[in-house]
Write a protein that holds these residues in place. Structure first.
Motif, PDB file in Angstrom:
ATOM      1  N   ARG A   1      20.194 -33.096 -83.201  1.00 45.90           N
ATOM      2  CA  ARG A   1      19.524 -34.173 -82.454  1.00 45.90           C
ATOM      3  C   ARG A   1      19.809 -35.534 -83.073  1.00 45.90           C
ATOM      4  O   ARG A   1      20.015 -36.528 -82.348  1.00 45.90           O
ATOM      5  CB  ARG A   1      18.019 -33.915 -82.429  1.00 45.90           C
ATOM      6  CG  ARG A   1      17.236 -34.949 -81.645  1.00 45.90           C
ATOM      7  CD  ARG A   1      15.771 -34.607 -81.604  1.00 45.90           C
ATOM      8  NE  ARG A   1      15.025 -35.539 -80.785  1.00 45.90           N
ATOM      9  CZ  ARG A   1      13.725 -35.473 -80.547  1.00 45.90           C
ATOM     10  NH1 ARG A   1      13.021 -34.482 -81.093  1.00 45.90           N
ATOM     11  NH2 ARG A   1      13.124 -36.359 -79.800  1.00 45.90           N
TER      12      ARG A   1
ATOM     13  N   ARG B   1      20.347 -39.795 -71.861  1.00 41.12           N
ATOM     14  CA  ARG B   1      19.140 -39.040 -72.212  1.00 41.12           C
ATOM     15  C   ARG B   1      19.137 -37.668 -71.541  1.00 41.12           C
ATOM     16  O   ARG B   1      18.791 -36.660 -72.170  1.00 41.12           O
ATOM     17  CB  ARG B   1      17.900 -39.832 -71.808  1.00 41.12           C
ATOM     18  CG  ARG B   1      17.606 -41.031 -72.702  1.00 41.12           C
ATOM     19  CD  ARG B   1      16.395 -41.786 -72.200  1.00 41.12           C
ATOM     20  NE  ARG B   1      16.062 -42.908 -73.079  1.00 41.12           N
ATOM     21  CZ  ARG B   1      15.134 -43.813 -72.812  1.00 41.12           C
ATOM     22  NH1 ARG B   1      14.425 -43.724 -71.680  1.00 41.12           N
ATOM     23  NH2 ARG B   1      14.894 -44.799 -73.653  1.00 41.12           N
TER      24      ARG B   1
ATOM     25  N   GLY C   1      19.561 -34.367 -73.695  1.00 38.67           N
ATOM     26  CA  GLY C   1      18.428 -33.446 -73.686  1.00 38.67           C
ATOM     27  C   GLY C   1      18.828 -32.042 -73.270  1.00 38.67           C
ATOM     28  O   GLY C   1      18.385 -31.053 -73.868  1.00 38.67           O
TER      29      GLY C   1
END
Length: 228
Positions: free
Chosen positions: A91, A191, A195
């Protein structure tokens, strides 16, 4: 009135306005080409990489590596090039890469902001200087006479620079807002893609941990072997 005559009547501020307009035009054309090139390809890059990640991480890595000329390709490749990273490290690699790529996408914004701010001021400066020249030659005794008939024409010519500055600023502002909308859309795409990729990797990581735990012998079995 041709361009040369327009510049002569507009005053000295027309030349810096010309420079600003050329810089703004070059930036606008470059940004249009940039946004058009990435908008046409990034959807396919994201879909292929995520689809490959569900089957084989090496294939996903190769997909992202092939698309490294695209910002989204470099973004997805940043965590995939790591060797079995922890999910938190995965991440962190995504977030770091996103910051770098999104910052690079705003190239040219500062120049357009400068053009938007300076153009009206330069136009106003040209008008003020033109008014000073037009009104400076008037004497009180000449008011109401034919000798002041040229003042109106001088004031009209002085306003040319203000109009030019406003035109340059308005066009630059319109494209600046358009590029900002493209950038905010990229934030959403990054994003979503990041994700989904992180979710796939976390599922893979948990499955890998479970397989490692299941392959280890139970403590009771180890104690039985030891007693024998």
């Amino acid at each position: 009135m041709d361009i040369v005559e327009l510049f002569e009547k507009g005053g000295v501020s027309m030349w810096p306005l010309l420079v600003l307009s050329i810089l703004a035009l070059g930036t606008i054309l470059e940004r249009i080409w940039f946004w058009a090139s990435i908008s046409l390809k990034e959807g396919a890059v994201v879909n292929r990489t995520l689809e490959a990640a569900t089957r084989n991480w090496q294939a996903a890595k190769e997909m992202a590596l092939r698309a490294r000329r695209q910002p989204i390709g470099r973004y997805l490749y940043a965590p995939l090039k790591l060797d079995n990273p922890d999910p938190e490290v995965f991440r962190l690699a995504l977030e770091t890469s996103a910051d770098d790529e999104l910052a690079a996408m705003r190239r040219g914004d500062k120049l357009l902001e400068a053009v938007i701010a300076l153009s009206p001021l330069l136009g106003l400066l040209g008008t003020v200087l033109g008014l000073i020249n037009s009104l400076g030659s008037i004497r009180i005794s000449d008011l109401g006479t034919a000798s002041t008939s040229g003042v109106t024409l001088g004031i009209a010519e002085a306003l040319i620079s203000t109009a030019t500055g406003l035109i340059v600023a308005i066009i630059s502002l319109a494209f600046y807002r358009l590029f900002q909308a493209f950038w905010h859309n990229q934030v959403k795409i990054f994003r979503r893609a990041g994700g989904e990729l992180e979710l796939i990797y976390r599922q893979y990581w948990l499955a890998m941990e479970d397989s490692e735990l299941s392959s280890k012998p139970h403590p009771a079995e180890v104690s039985e072997v030891t007693e024998k």
